[in-house]
Design a protein around this motif. Structure first.
Motif, mmCIF file in Angstrom:
data_model
loop_
_atom_site.group_PDB
_atom_site.id
_atom_site.type_symbol
_atom_site.label_atom_id
_atom_site.label_comp_id
_atom_site.label_asym_id
_atom_site.label_seq_id
_atom_site.Cartn_x
_atom_site.Cartn_y
_atom_site.Cartn_z
ATOM 1 N N THR A 259 -84.626 67.408 4.296
ATOM 2 C CA THR A 259 -84.268 66.022 3.962
ATOM 3 C C THR A 259 -82.792 65.925 3.578
ATOM 4 N N SER A 260 -82.119 67.072 3.501
ATOM 5 C CA SER A 260 -80.691 67.099 3.141
ATOM 6 C C SER A 260 -79.887 67.553 4.360
ATOM 7 N N GLY A 261 -79.911 66.747 5.398
ATOM 8 C CA GLY A 261 -79.226 67.114 6.638
ATOM 9 C C GLY A 261 -77.743 67.365 6.412
ATOM 10 N N SER A 262 -77.237 68.476 6.951
ATOM 11 C CA SER A 262 -75.832 68.835 6.775
ATOM 12 C C SER A 262 -74.946 67.957 7.655
ATOM 13 N N TYR A 263 -74.021 67.245 7.030
ATOM 14 C CA TYR A 263 -73.103 66.407 7.799
ATOM 15 C C TYR A 263 -72.081 67.243 8.566
ATOM 16 N N LEU A 264 -71.856 68.459 8.121
ATOM 17 C CA LEU A 264 -70.993 69.356 8.895
ATOM 18 C C LEU A 264 -71.660 69.680 10.237
ATOM 19 N N LEU A 265 -72.954 69.989 10.192
ATOM 20 C CA LEU A 265 -73.670 70.296 11.420
ATOM 21 C C LEU A 265 -73.802 69.065 12.307
ATOM 22 N N MET A 266 -74.140 67.929 11.692
ATOM 23 C CA MET A 266 -74.313 66.709 12.485
ATOM 24 C C MET A 266 -72.999 66.265 13.127
ATOM 25 N N ALA A 267 -71.911 66.350 12.370
ATOM 26 C CA ALA A 267 -70.610 65.968 12.929
ATOM 27 C C ALA A 267 -70.223 66.903 14.064
ATOM 28 N N SER A 268 -70.557 68.171 13.924
ATOM 29 C CA SER A 268 -70.222 69.121 14.992
ATOM 30 C C SER A 268 -71.002 68.810 16.267
ATOM 31 N N LEU A 269 -72.245 68.383 16.125
ATOM 32 C CA LEU A 269 -73.029 67.957 17.289
ATOM 33 C C LEU A 269 -72.417 66.708 17.923
ATOM 34 N N ASP A 270 -72.034 65.780 17.081
ATOM 35 C CA ASP A 270 -71.474 64.511 17.539
ATOM 36 C C ASP A 270 -70.173 64.748 18.321
ATOM 37 N N ILE A 271 -69.289 65.545 17.750
ATOM 38 C CA ILE A 271 -68.002 65.840 18.396
ATOM 39 C C ILE A 271 -68.206 66.668 19.663
ATOM 40 N N SER A 272 -69.131 67.619 19.624
ATOM 41 C CA SER A 272 -69.357 68.490 20.781
ATOM 42 C C SER A 272 -69.966 67.722 21.945
ATOM 43 N N ARG A 273 -70.865 66.782 21.648
ATOM 44 C CA ARG A 273 -71.402 65.928 22.719
ATOM 45 C C ARG A 273 -70.279 65.162 23.397
ATOM 46 N N LYS A 274 -69.421 64.559 22.591
ATOM 47 C CA LYS A 274 -68.277 63.807 23.131
ATOM 48 C C LYS A 274 -67.372 64.726 23.959
ATOM 49 N N HIS A 275 -67.077 65.899 23.434
ATOM 50 C CA HIS A 275 -66.173 66.848 24.099
ATOM 51 C C HIS A 275 -66.753 67.312 25.444
ATOM 52 N N MET A 276 -68.041 67.660 25.451
ATOM 53 C CA MET A 276 -68.662 68.126 26.695
ATOM 54 C C MET A 276 -68.793 66.993 27.705
ATOM 55 N N TYR A 277 -69.077 65.801 27.225
ATOM 56 C CA TYR A 277 -69.188 64.658 28.132
ATOM 57 C C TYR A 277 -67.843 64.385 28.812
ATOM 58 N N GLN A 278 -66.767 64.494 28.047
ATOM 59 C CA GLN A 278 -65.438 64.195 28.576
ATOM 60 C C GLN A 278 -64.847 65.336 29.396
ATOM 61 N N HIS A 279 -65.121 66.577 28.981
ATOM 62 C CA HIS A 279 -64.420 67.718 29.585
ATOM 63 C C HIS A 279 -65.356 68.795 30.131
ATOM 64 N N GLY A 280 -66.661 68.510 30.166
ATOM 65 C CA GLY A 280 -67.635 69.528 30.535
ATOM 66 C C GLY A 280 -67.402 70.163 31.889
ATOM 67 N N LYS A 281 -67.018 69.376 32.876
ATOM 68 C CA LYS A 281 -66.850 69.923 34.231
ATOM 69 C C LYS A 281 -65.786 71.017 34.258
ATOM 70 N N GLU A 282 -64.632 70.739 33.649
ATOM 71 C CA GLU A 282 -63.583 71.763 33.653
ATOM 72 C C GLU A 282 -63.921 72.936 32.739
ATOM 73 N N ILE A 283 -64.627 72.667 31.638
ATOM 74 C CA ILE A 283 -65.055 73.748 30.741
ATOM 75 C C ILE A 283 -65.993 74.705 31.469
ATOM 76 N N ILE A 284 -66.976 74.153 32.162
ATOM 77 C CA ILE A 284 -67.947 74.990 32.876
ATOM 78 C C ILE A 284 -67.290 75.705 34.045
#
Length: 481
Positions: A259-284
């Motif tokens: 019930t005490s979700g880590s905002y560090l973990l959640m923010a990292s998911l949020d930023i990583s989704r954005k990053h992969m969506y924008q740059h995933g093709k070149e990253i892969i």
């Protein structure tokens, strides 16, 4: 507010919160790091200032209505899912939520035996009954493969009342099953398809990769964003397809997730989704280039075999994830775990894992060419300094389990501890597994055979880290009394 894939709602809310200079009379007690100077020095004040608790401006993970809800909706869109959940108890919690929201006590689930322990743990908790489909085996490499379509058909015919089919896709080694065909078979028989996609989160964002679970029409998938998507360790997404009730899934998640979700973990998911969506093709693309280069150079060394798409057979190896650098070491006379240990102790190189016959190096766009060269030169030196004839190597194959009791029944039965060497033909009351990768050699309810005892002893001798038993030295094992 309207958000797009260019946004990261949780991250943006945290930045705003930090600028507001809120006075905190809530948890966590380190109060932005001021209450723990040594931790602040280690992690940094900026990190600890956003390690905060749930509050109205930042939403609440167990019942999101604002920024977390928006971030989940963006994640669902990015992954091509109907719904997505932020998981901060690891992909383990996502796997367990998939199973527990699809199967109740006494109901059957079809699965390969080479599942991660989290799947069998879910059976211990919810009381579902496993119907194991033997994965194919590559006898030369000594690794379990994907699920044969014919074996799945047999399991469905014999167990038409099963509620779901659970699939590892990809396996730790990068091997993929015929996911679309499995989905078609399952749905024709009113069964869900649940995909442990722990090592395939990148499938959603790159080209020239195997099909993702959501694109294949699976009902649910656990995508470990921290493994190949760039988020912090322990953060993951649970994805839902059409026909799955997300409200019920959230209720199941909330049975076990903090019930005490880590905002560090959640923010990292949020930023990583954005990053992969924008740059995933070149990253892969960069990741595949690095992996292909390393594979080609390793295979020139002789003695090692870095396998790739050439092992595809159209069934148990339906496809292969070329980002994975899986290397067979048996021909230099060393177990994978021995090469793993040498790389770590002699060359300061940390790879993902070593088992009896193979090692796995995780490659990402975060790697650099000179680090690949260092791995190549180290493997060459290990072969020269430590290589020997292929003598005395255990011919490891997949061990077909004899399931006597359900995992739940065995785990909660009265047990007694006996020496491992005296446990032949007894029924295991606990897990034994090498970690990583965390695939059980033995699970509660399975009969202990000579092959299993020999494998455990051999793995110990070669230096594998064995986990699961109450006796951490794995000299004794708990059996069902």
């Amino acid at each position: 507010m309207t958000y797009t894939q260019q946004n990261s709602p949780i991250h943006e809310a945290l930045v705003k919160h930090k600028k507001n200079r809120v006075v905190h009379f809530d948890v966590p007690g380190h109060k932005g790091g001021r209450g723990n100077p040594e931790l602040t020095q280690f992690l940094g004040a900026e990190c600890l200032k956003v390690d905060v608790n749930s509050m109205k401006p930042l939403d609440n993970l167990i019942h999101p209505t604002s920024v977390i809800k928006a971030a989940e909706e963006l994640a669902a869109e990015a992954f091509g899912a109907e719904a997505a959940f932020f998981m901060v108890n690891g992909t383990t919690a996502a796997v367990q939520a998939m199973i527990m929201s699809s199967c109740k006590a006494g109901e059957k689930i079809i699965m390969p035996r080479n599942v991660h322990r989290s799947a069998i743990n879910a059976l211990v908790v919810c009381g579902a009954i496993p119907v194991y489909v033997n994965p194919g085996v590559n006898r030369n490499l000594g690794i379990p493969l994907g699920m044969s379509i014919e074996e799945i058909k047999k399991a469905i015919t014999a167990n038409p009342d099963a509620k779901a089919i659970f699939v590892n896709n990809p396996t730790y080694y990068g091997i993929c099953s015929n996911l679309e065909e499995i989905v078609s078979l399952a749905h024709d028989n009113n069964m869900r398809v649940l995909v442990d996609e722990a090592h395939g989160a990148h499938f959603y964002f790159g080209e020239n990769l195997p099909i993702s679970a959501m694109a294949a029409g699976a009902d649910m998938a656990a995508a470990s964003m921290h493994k190949t998507g760039g988020s912090l360790t322990q953060s993951s997404f649970l994805l839902c397809g059409k026909g799955v009730d997300p409200g019920y899934v959230r209720q199941i998640i909330n049975l076990t997730q903090t019930t005490s979700g880590s905002y560090l973990l959640m923010a990292s998911l949020d930023i990583s989704r954005k990053h992969m969506y924008q740059h995933g093709k070149e990253i892969i693309e960069k990741t595949i280039d690095l992996s292909d280069y390393a594979r080609n150079e390793i295979n020139k060394l002789g003695g090692y075999y870095a396998f790739s798409t050439e092992i595809i057979n159209g069934d148990t190896i339906y496809n292969f994830d070329r980002t994975k650098l899986s290397i067979y070491t048996g021909d230099i006379g060393l177990a994978g775990i021995e090469v793993y240990d040498l790389l770590q102790s002699e060359y300061d190189i940390q790879i993902e894992f070593g088992d009896i016959g193979n090692i796995l190096a995780i490659i990402s766009a975060g790697d650099r060419a000179f680090e690949i060269e260092r791995l190549l030169s180290s493997l060459s030196e290990i072969k020269r300094r430590y290589g020997k004839d292929k003598v005395g190597m255990l011919n490891h194959e997949y061990i077909d389990p004899d399931v006597v009791l359900t995992p739940q029944t065995a785990f909660y039965s009265d047990k007694k501890s006996i020496l491992l060497k005296d446990s032949l033909n007894h029924i295991a009351g606990e897990f034994v597994m090498c970690y990583p990768p965390g695939i059980p050699i033995l699970a509660p309810g399975e009969r202990i055979t000579k092959d299993i005892i020999d494998y455990i002893i051999y793995a110990k001798e070669k230096g594998s880290v064995l986990t699961g038993p109450k006796d951490m030295k794995v000299e004794y094992i708990n059996i069902v009394d």
